[in-house]
Enzyme design. Structure first.
Site, PDB file in Angstrom:
ATOM      1  N   HIS A  44       0.793  -1.232   0.000  1.00 17.55           N
ATOM      2  CA  HIS A  44       0.000   0.000   0.000  1.00 17.55           C
ATOM      3  C   HIS A  44       0.827   1.285   0.000  1.00 17.55           C
ATOM      4  O   HIS A  44       0.276   2.363  -0.112  1.00 17.55           O
ATOM      5  CB  HIS A  44      -0.967   0.033   1.196  1.00 17.55           C
ATOM      6  CG  HIS A  44      -0.282   0.359   2.499  1.00 17.55           C
ATOM      7  ND1 HIS A  44       0.365  -0.574   3.245  1.00 17.55           N
ATOM      8  CD2 HIS A  44      -0.142   1.530   3.162  1.00 17.55           C
ATOM      9  CE1 HIS A  44       0.866  -0.011   4.329  1.00 17.55           C
ATOM     10  NE2 HIS A  44       0.582   1.277   4.310  1.00 17.55           N
TER      11      HIS A  44
HETATM   12  C1  UD1 Z   1      -2.272   5.807   5.272  1.00 18.92           C
HETATM   13  C2  UD1 Z   1      -1.018   6.416   5.879  1.00 18.92           C
HETATM   14  C3  UD1 Z   1       0.085   5.366   5.902  1.00 18.92           C
HETATM   15  C4  UD1 Z   1      -0.364   4.092   6.579  1.00 18.92           C
HETATM   16  C5  UD1 Z   1      -1.683   3.608   5.975  1.00 18.92           C
HETATM   17  C6  UD1 Z   1      -2.203   2.449   6.762  1.00 18.92           C
HETATM   18  C7  UD1 Z   1      -0.700   8.812   5.454  1.00 18.92           C
HETATM   19  C8  UD1 Z   1       0.044   9.805   4.667  1.00 18.92           C
HETATM   20  N1  UD1 Z   1      -0.529   7.530   5.069  1.00 18.92           N
HETATM   21  O1  UD1 Z   1      -1.991   5.474   3.933  1.00 18.92           O
HETATM   22  O2  UD1 Z   1       1.200   5.872   6.626  1.00 18.92           O
HETATM   23  O3  UD1 Z   1       0.632   3.114   6.408  1.00 18.92           O
HETATM   24  O4  UD1 Z   1      -2.656   4.662   6.016  1.00 18.92           O
HETATM   25  O5  UD1 Z   1      -3.090   1.682   6.020  1.00 18.92           O
HETATM   26  O6  UD1 Z   1      -1.384   9.150   6.373  1.00 18.92           O
HETATM   27  N2  UD1 Z   1      -9.200   4.546   0.654  1.00 18.92           N
HETATM   28  C9  UD1 Z   1     -10.460   3.983   0.546  1.00 18.92           C
HETATM   29  N3  UD1 Z   1     -11.103   3.665   1.704  1.00 18.92           N
HETATM   30  C10 UD1 Z   1     -10.603   3.898   2.944  1.00 18.92           C
HETATM   31  C11 UD1 Z   1      -9.351   4.499   3.037  1.00 18.92           C
HETATM   32  C12 UD1 Z   1      -8.658   4.813   1.885  1.00 18.92           C
HETATM   33  O7  UD1 Z   1     -10.947   3.750  -0.546  1.00 18.92           O
HETATM   34  O8  UD1 Z   1     -11.277   3.577   3.953  1.00 18.92           O
HETATM   35  C13 UD1 Z   1      -8.457   4.844  -0.588  1.00 18.92           C
HETATM   36  C14 UD1 Z   1      -8.747   6.229  -1.167  1.00 18.92           C
HETATM   37  O9  UD1 Z   1      -8.702   6.141  -2.552  1.00 18.92           O
HETATM   38  C15 UD1 Z   1      -7.547   7.034  -0.683  1.00 18.92           C
HETATM   39  C16 UD1 Z   1      -6.425   5.996  -0.686  1.00 18.92           C
HETATM   40  O10 UD1 Z   1      -7.060   4.780  -0.312  1.00 18.92           O
HETATM   41  O11 UD1 Z   1      -7.260   8.125  -1.502  1.00 18.92           O
HETATM   42  C17 UD1 Z   1      -5.300   6.305   0.266  1.00 18.92           C
HETATM   43  O12 UD1 Z   1      -5.802   6.524   1.594  1.00 18.92           O
HETATM   44  P1  UD1 Z   1      -4.995   7.467   2.605  1.00 18.92           P
HETATM   45  O13 UD1 Z   1      -5.625   7.411   3.932  1.00 18.92           O
HETATM   46  O14 UD1 Z   1      -4.771   8.820   2.008  1.00 18.92           O
HETATM   47  O15 UD1 Z   1      -3.569   6.817   2.675  1.00 18.92           O
HETATM   48  P2  UD1 Z   1      -3.145   5.299   2.892  1.00 18.92           P
HETATM   49  O16 UD1 Z   1      -2.499   4.818   1.655  1.00 18.92           O
HETATM   50  O17 UD1 Z   1      -4.278   4.535   3.453  1.00 18.92           O
HETATM   51  N1  UDP Z   2      -4.003  -5.534   8.753  1.00 20.28           N
HETATM   52  C1  UDP Z   2      -5.296  -6.007   8.932  1.00 20.28           C
HETATM   53  N2  UDP Z   2      -5.995  -6.414   7.832  1.00 20.28           N
HETATM   54  C2  UDP Z   2      -5.474  -6.384   6.573  1.00 20.28           C
HETATM   55  C3  UDP Z   2      -4.160  -5.895   6.409  1.00 20.28           C
HETATM   56  C4  UDP Z   2      -3.450  -5.472   7.520  1.00 20.28           C
HETATM   57  O1  UDP Z   2      -5.801  -6.057  10.055  1.00 20.28           O
HETATM   58  O2  UDP Z   2      -6.169  -6.761   5.639  1.00 20.28           O
HETATM   59  C5  UDP Z   2      -3.264  -5.082   9.940  1.00 20.28           C
HETATM   60  C6  UDP Z   2      -1.897  -5.691  10.094  1.00 20.28           C
HETATM   61  O3  UDP Z   2      -1.995  -6.959  10.718  1.00 20.28           O
HETATM   62  C7  UDP Z   2      -1.206  -4.643  10.956  1.00 20.28           C
HETATM   63  C8  UDP Z   2      -1.806  -3.350  10.462  1.00 20.28           C
HETATM   64  O4  UDP Z   2      -3.013  -3.699   9.790  1.00 20.28           O
HETATM   65  O5  UDP Z   2      -1.553  -4.799  12.318  1.00 20.28           O
HETATM   66  C9  UDP Z   2      -0.855  -2.687   9.524  1.00 20.28           C
HETATM   67  O6  UDP Z   2      -1.496  -1.647   8.879  1.00 20.28           O
HETATM   68  P1  UDP Z   2      -1.055  -1.105   7.462  1.00 20.28           P
HETATM   69  O7  UDP Z   2      -0.215  -2.097   6.768  1.00 20.28           O
HETATM   70  O8  UDP Z   2      -2.280  -0.613   6.810  1.00 20.28           O
HETATM   71  O9  UDP Z   2      -0.203   0.190   7.861  1.00 20.28           O
HETATM   72  P2  UDP Z   2       1.306   0.425   8.344  1.00 20.28           P
HETATM   73  O10 UDP Z   2       1.590  -0.472   9.496  1.00 20.28           O
HETATM   74  O11 UDP Z   2       2.189   0.175   7.176  1.00 20.28           O
HETATM   75  O12 UDP Z   2       1.308   1.867   8.707  1.00 20.28           O
END
Ligand code: UD1
Ligand code: UDP
Length: 351
Positions: A204
């Site tokens: 991601h």
């Molecule tokens: C965010 C965090 C990242 C973290 C991740 C955990 C920032 C800059 N990044 O990244 O550090 O590792 O969360 O998962 O804060 N979207 C949906 N549904 C949702 C959420 C997101 O469709 O419920 C889609 C949207 O298109 C959105 C994209 O995912 O634009 C990215 O979501 P965003 O929260 O901006 O960043 P993450 O990639 O989730």
């Molecule tokens: N995770 C989850 N379901 C999923 C994928 C990840 O519960 O389908 C959990 C994973 O076990 C970990 C956390 O989400 O505890 C990690 O989140 P993510 O990878 O979104 O973000 P990051 O840790 O890179 O910020």
């Protein structure tokens, strides 16, 4: 003591579940939970509240998705309103997302003390939005909870030793706590319809999803692995894959799953391939080799004895890592004793 806890993204719900359980058991503390709404899909947000027993948020700002500036700006405005109304003694923020930055910034401008859980992590790569969020959050926080000794050293090198406290990692607390629950009823948490033997993958990070070359290389490597791969796909990545016609046949895409199901998927996998920060650690805690699909890691404690291999998006490195022997060396202690949340509460009460 009145604390406003600010969360918004999947890994923050998991971390806050563990800390809030300890905080709320202490009658001296009144916790208000603020959800920014950064993550909002049922399987990116609500599922964690439900299965981990997190109390429903007192506030949900519902900011949703957007550019960094738009998302962070909307959060700042909403968080400020809540903080002005609630007048807490301190705020608690987690990790390195835009919700973390907005929470710390809004509170510090109102002279409300900020405590940062998972402080001091550094990739030394400022192209990562998370690195900017961490550096700024640590700089403006009043109390820094460092999960590892490396994080303590990083903070000390930035002149922040006076406000740093080594706590251990609340994600280690979570694994220790919830692993027991899974072992009591493993069938309940097993994912249906996936191969018996598989590699578990998640992708991601912006550096992979926003760079078509990197994503293509990762899938090129996946297609050559000759092993089944289970990929619970983040919505960010799903959007990109929708326009990609040729997914390798050995990649089984599933919707994001709840935390307990994810731990079980990790426990049953042969190896883990990921660009996630949290999953790298969970793989380590559960004694699964991790192949990290990034060019560096903040969790350098996991690198010993090939428990974690940095492969980036290089197909050659990914293939070589999967072809190598599985590690057998003992896991080192470096993430605390599974009671980090208790240390955090102790320090907050003295704050
Ligand atoms: C965010 C965090 C990242 C973290 C991740 C955990 C920032 C800059 N990044 O990244 O550090 O590792 O969360 O998962 O804060 N979207 C949906 N549904 C949702 C959420 C997101 O469709 O419920 C889609 C949207 O298109 C959105 C994209 O995912 O634009 C990215 O979501 P965003 O929260 O901006 O960043 P993450 O990639 O989730
Ligand atoms: N995770 C989850 N379901 C999923 C994928 C990840 O519960 O389908 C959990 C994973 O076990 C970990 C956390 O989400 O505890 C990690 O989140 P993510 O990878 O979104 O973000 P990051 O840790 O890179 O910020």
């Amino acid at each position: 003591m009145k604390i406003v806890t600010i969360v918004g993204a999947r890994p923050q719900f998991i971390k806050a579940a563990t800390v809030s359980r300890i905080i709320r058991a202490n009658p001296a503390v009144h916790e208000i939970l603020l959800h920014t709404g950064q993550h909002y899909d049922e399987n990116m947000s609500e599922i964690f509240f439900r299965e981990l027993g997190i109390p429903l948020p007192d506030y949900n700002l519902e900011v949703g998705s957007g550019s960094h500036a738009v998302q962070t700006g909307l959060m700042l405005k909403g968080i400020e309103e809540v903080l002005l109304k609630e007048k807490p003694d301190c705020t608690l923020v987690y990790g390195d997302t835009n919700s973390t930055l907005a929470g710390a910034l809004a509170a510090s401008k109102l002279h409300i003390p900020v405590a940062h859980v998972e402080a001091g992590l550094r990739s030394f790569n400022r192209a990562m939005p998370e690195e900017i969020n961490r550096i700024v959050t640590d700089r403006i926080s009043d109390l820094l909870f460092a999960p590892t000794r490396t994080a303590v050293i990083n903070l000390s090198q930035e002149g922040l030793a006076d406000i740093t406290c080594f706590t251990g990692d609340v994600m280690y607390d979570s694994v220790v706590y919830y692993k027991e629950r899974i072992l009591q009823n493993p069938a309940k948490y097993k994912t249906a319809g996936i191969p018996e033997k598989y590699l578990l993958a998640t992708i991601h990070r912006a550096e992979n999803t926003d760079n078509p070359g990197n994503l293509k290389n990762i899938f090129l490597a996946f297609s050559s692995l000759n092993q089944e791969i289970v990929l619970p796909v983040h919505p960010r990545t799903r959007k990109i894959l929708q326009t990609s016609p040729d997914l390798p046949g050995n990649v089984h895409i599933i919707d994001p799953v709840g935390y307990l199901q994810m731990l079980k998927l990790t426990m049953d996998a042969t190896r883990v391939l990921t660009d996630s920060g949290g999953l790298q650690k969970e793989a380590y805690f559960l004694r699964k080799q991790c192949i990290t699909l990034r060019s560096e890691t903040e969790w350098i404690e996991t690198l010993h004895d090939h428990w974690n291999i940095i492969a980036g998006s290089d197909p050659g490195k990914i293939e070589a890592a999967v072809a190598g022997d599985l590690p057998t060396a003992p896991i080192q202690e470096g993430f605390g004793n599974g009671k980090s949340a208790g240390i955090i509460l102790e320090k907050l009460l003295l704050f």
